[in-house]
Design an enzyme around this catalytic site. Sequence first.
Site, short mmCIF file in Angstrom:
data_model
loop_
_atom_site.label_atom_id
_atom_site.label_comp_id
_atom_site.label_asym_id
_atom_site.label_seq_id
_atom_site.Cartn_x
_atom_site.Cartn_y
_atom_site.Cartn_z
N ASN A 89 47.47 -65.46 29.38
CA ASN A 89 47.04 -64.70 30.52
C ASN A 89 47.54 -65.02 31.97
O ASN A 89 48.04 -66.14 32.20
CB ASN A 89 45.44 -64.76 30.85
N HIS A 106 52.96 -67.03 29.66
CA HIS A 106 53.57 -65.72 30.35
C HIS A 106 53.40 -65.78 31.95
O HIS A 106 53.47 -64.73 32.52
CB HIS A 106 52.58 -64.69 29.81
N CYS A 133 62.84 -65.26 50.27
CA CYS A 133 62.29 -66.41 49.61
C CYS A 133 62.28 -67.69 50.80
O CYS A 133 63.05 -67.91 51.63
CB CYS A 133 63.47 -66.89 48.50
N CYS A 136 65.31 -70.16 50.06
CA CYS A 136 66.67 -70.00 50.37
C CYS A 136 66.91 -68.76 51.30
O CYS A 136 68.06 -68.60 51.46
CB CYS A 136 67.72 -69.74 49.10
N GLY A 172 40.32 -63.99 21.76
CA GLY A 172 40.59 -63.00 22.75
C GLY A 172 41.91 -62.43 22.74
O GLY A 172 42.54 -62.24 23.80
N THR A 173 42.44 -62.67 21.88
CA THR A 173 44.04 -62.08 21.58
C THR A 173 44.18 -61.24 20.40
O THR A 173 43.81 -61.74 19.41
CB THR A 173 45.12 -63.29 21.90
N ASN A 198 36.98 -63.75 18.21
CA ASN A 198 37.89 -62.46 18.94
C ASN A 198 36.69 -61.22 18.63
O ASN A 198 35.75 -61.39 17.92
CB ASN A 198 38.98 -62.11 18.39
N LEU A 199 36.55 -60.14 19.44
CA LEU A 199 36.05 -59.23 19.33
C LEU A 199 35.90 -58.63 18.08
O LEU A 199 34.80 -58.15 17.54
CB LEU A 199 36.11 -58.16 20.48
N ALA A 216 33.50 -63.26 23.63
CA ALA A 216 33.95 -64.14 23.93
C ALA A 216 32.72 -65.22 24.57
O ALA A 216 32.76 -66.52 24.49
CB ALA A 216 35.30 -64.68 24.69
N1 APR Z 1 35.60 -60.93 23.88
C1 APR Z 1 36.49 -61.50 22.97
N2 APR Z 1 37.30 -60.80 22.49
C2 APR Z 1 37.55 -59.73 23.19
C3 APR Z 1 36.86 -59.19 23.86
C4 APR Z 1 35.76 -59.96 24.47
N3 APR Z 1 34.62 -59.66 25.52
N4 APR Z 1 37.08 -57.95 24.63
C5 APR Z 1 38.50 -57.60 23.95
N5 APR Z 1 38.78 -58.64 23.28
C6 APR Z 1 39.94 -58.62 22.26
C7 APR Z 1 40.34 -57.22 21.71
O1 APR Z 1 39.69 -57.06 20.46
C8 APR Z 1 41.72 -57.98 21.45
O2 APR Z 1 42.02 -58.25 20.02
O3 APR Z 1 40.95 -59.13 22.98
C9 APR Z 1 42.18 -58.92 22.34
C10 APR Z 1 43.04 -58.57 23.51
O4 APR Z 1 44.09 -58.10 22.88
P1 APR Z 1 45.45 -57.47 24.00
O5 APR Z 1 45.07 -56.54 24.92
O6 APR Z 1 46.54 -57.18 23.13
O7 APR Z 1 45.75 -59.01 24.75
P2 APR Z 1 46.67 -60.11 24.60
O8 APR Z 1 46.60 -60.51 23.00
O9 APR Z 1 46.53 -61.28 25.40
O10 APR Z 1 47.93 -59.65 24.63
C11 APR Z 1 49.07 -60.40 24.51
O11 APR Z 1 50.79 -58.99 25.40
O12 APR Z 1 51.36 -57.20 26.65
C12 APR Z 1 51.45 -58.43 26.60
O13 APR Z 1 52.11 -60.21 27.86
C13 APR Z 1 51.11 -59.53 27.68
O14 APR Z 1 49.92 -61.73 27.40
C14 APR Z 1 49.86 -60.39 26.97
C15 APR Z 1 50.33 -60.27 25.53
#
Ligand code: APR
Length: 230
Positions: A89, A106, A133, A136, A172-173, A198-199, A216
């Site tokens: 994030n 990131h 900047c 510089c 949460g990813t 994760n959700l 989460a």
């Molecule tokens: N609690 C837990 N998980 C959750 C919640 C919640 N309240 N709400 C959503 N989610 C889950 C979703 O089900 C999903 O699997 O969080 C995940 C978010 O996934 P993405 O939107 O793909 O985010 P992320 O995995 O952080 O993305 C990775 O992709 O676009 C790039 O650089 C950007 O850092 C980012 C990277």
Amino acid sequence: MSRIVVLTGAGISAESGVPTFRDADGLWEGHHVEDVATPEGFERDPATVLRFYDERRAALGAVRPNPAHDALARLEAAVGEELLVVTQNIDDLHERAGSRQVLHMHGELLKAWCTSCDARHPWTGTLIERPACPSCGEVALRPDVVWFGEIPYEMDRIVDALGEAEIFVSIGTSGAVYPAAGFVQHARRHGARAIELNLEPSEGTFFFHEARHGRAGELVPAWVDELLGA
Ligand code: APR
């Protein structure tokens, strides 16, 4: 020594009101990811990209950490340097909750990077007016965020920490974006127990020893309580 490595993604900030990336419409706040999160998109239309991140930066003022961020800060207060949070994030909600050992692989919305002299500056204002900047004087600042096709930050420290970890937790990813999506396999190869919070099942959910699905804001405090024997 990183006994516990936690990887966080957009889902941990969702309950704070920060939108995730991969919603049903496949857009990020109304934009195609390739338009606002690639070096090519920036080259093509810098104003749109700078405005986009200026808006995201300004929006941080309206959100606050939720119980999931708070729980990780509580865990750090209890175990100190044994915990490392690696986040995908670009918001600052982990820091605002009180976490100190955070790696932003990131990048960060609240920093600007000068592509001329390589300086990084804390940044709370806007970049759309193309400020010089502070180091510089060149007009070469961009958001200090890692776009698709660029190399994530802190990879050496992250890989070392994953190799030492006894516990690896992914929160949460979606598991859609590498290299973060591959951390679970690396940690497991070095002996870590892997847990997903994760959700919904992530794309790599089957790599984990254990997966708990829900919000989460509920799962993370419960897991921290469990770990601390509360
Ligand atoms: N609690 C837990 N998980 C959750 C919640 C919640 N309240 N709400 C959503 N989610 C889950 C979703 O089900 C999903 O699997 O969080 C995940 C978010 O996934 P993405 O939107 O793909 O985010 P992320 O995995 O952080 O993305 C990775 O992709 O676009 C790039 O650089 C950007 O850092 C980012 C990277």
